[in-house]
Write a protein that holds these residues in place. Structure first.
Motif, PDB file in Angstrom:
ATOM      1  N   ILE A  13      -7.181  11.399  -8.866  1.00 45.52           N
ATOM      2  CA  ILE A  13      -6.001  11.044  -7.742  1.00 45.52           C
ATOM      3  C   ILE A  13      -6.633   9.766  -7.072  1.00 45.52           C
ATOM      4  CG2 ILE A  13      -5.319  11.799  -5.545  1.00 45.52           C
ATOM      5  CD1 ILE A  13      -5.167  14.484  -6.472  1.00 45.52           C
ATOM      6  N   ILE A  14      -7.807   9.756  -6.785  1.00 48.08           N
ATOM      7  CA  ILE A  14      -8.353   8.246  -5.955  1.00 48.08           C
ATOM      8  C   ILE A  14      -8.396   7.272  -6.950  1.00 48.08           C
ATOM      9  CG2 ILE A  14     -10.222   7.342  -5.333  1.00 48.08           C
ATOM     10  CD1 ILE A  14     -11.479   9.850  -3.814  1.00 48.08           C
ATOM     11  N   THR A  17      -4.626   6.323  -7.032  1.00 47.98           N
ATOM     12  CA  THR A  17      -4.126   5.569  -5.967  1.00 47.98           C
ATOM     13  C   THR A  17      -4.660   4.198  -5.820  1.00 47.98           C
ATOM     14  OG1 THR A  17      -4.322   7.939  -4.893  1.00 47.98           O
ATOM     15  CG2 THR A  17      -4.082   5.904  -3.354  1.00 47.98           C
ATOM     16  N   VAL A  20      -2.553   2.155  -8.274  1.00 46.43           N
ATOM     17  CA  VAL A  20      -1.311   1.839  -7.691  1.00 46.43           C
ATOM     18  C   VAL A  20      -1.160   0.918  -6.559  1.00 46.43           C
ATOM     19  CG1 VAL A  20       0.769   3.004  -6.510  1.00 46.43           C
ATOM     20  CG2 VAL A  20      -0.134   4.067  -8.505  1.00 46.43           C
ATOM     21  N   GLY A  21      -2.256   0.879  -5.753  1.00 47.79           N
ATOM     22  CA  GLY A  21      -2.442   0.164  -4.755  1.00 47.79           C
ATOM     23  C   GLY A  21      -2.630  -1.539  -5.270  1.00 47.79           C
TER      24      GLY A  21
END
Length: 61
Positions: A13-14, A17, A20-21
């Motif tokens: 998940i990290i 994320t 995507v950032g």
């Protein structure tokens, strides 16, 4: 066993994320025109153009 699964899921998940950032940053850096403030309607466009064409209201010499 359960702790390993939670750590693996949290790590993924990290990572997603972060990816995507980075993608959002690169798209925003390429599309800087998206961040210009523009009038939203035709009436505000007309008002903005009319006020830009008007000479300054300072004292005339």
């Amino acid at each position: 066993m359960r702790d390993n699964l939670i750590e693996a899921l949290l790590g993924r998940i990290i990572l997603v994320t972060f990816g995507v950032g980075i993608l959002a940053f690169l798209v925003a850096a390429d599309r800087t025109d998206w961040f210009n403030i523009r009038p939203a309607t035709g009436a505000t466009v007309a008002l903005a153009q009319a006020s830009a064409d008007r000479p300054s209201a300072g004292p005339q010499r």
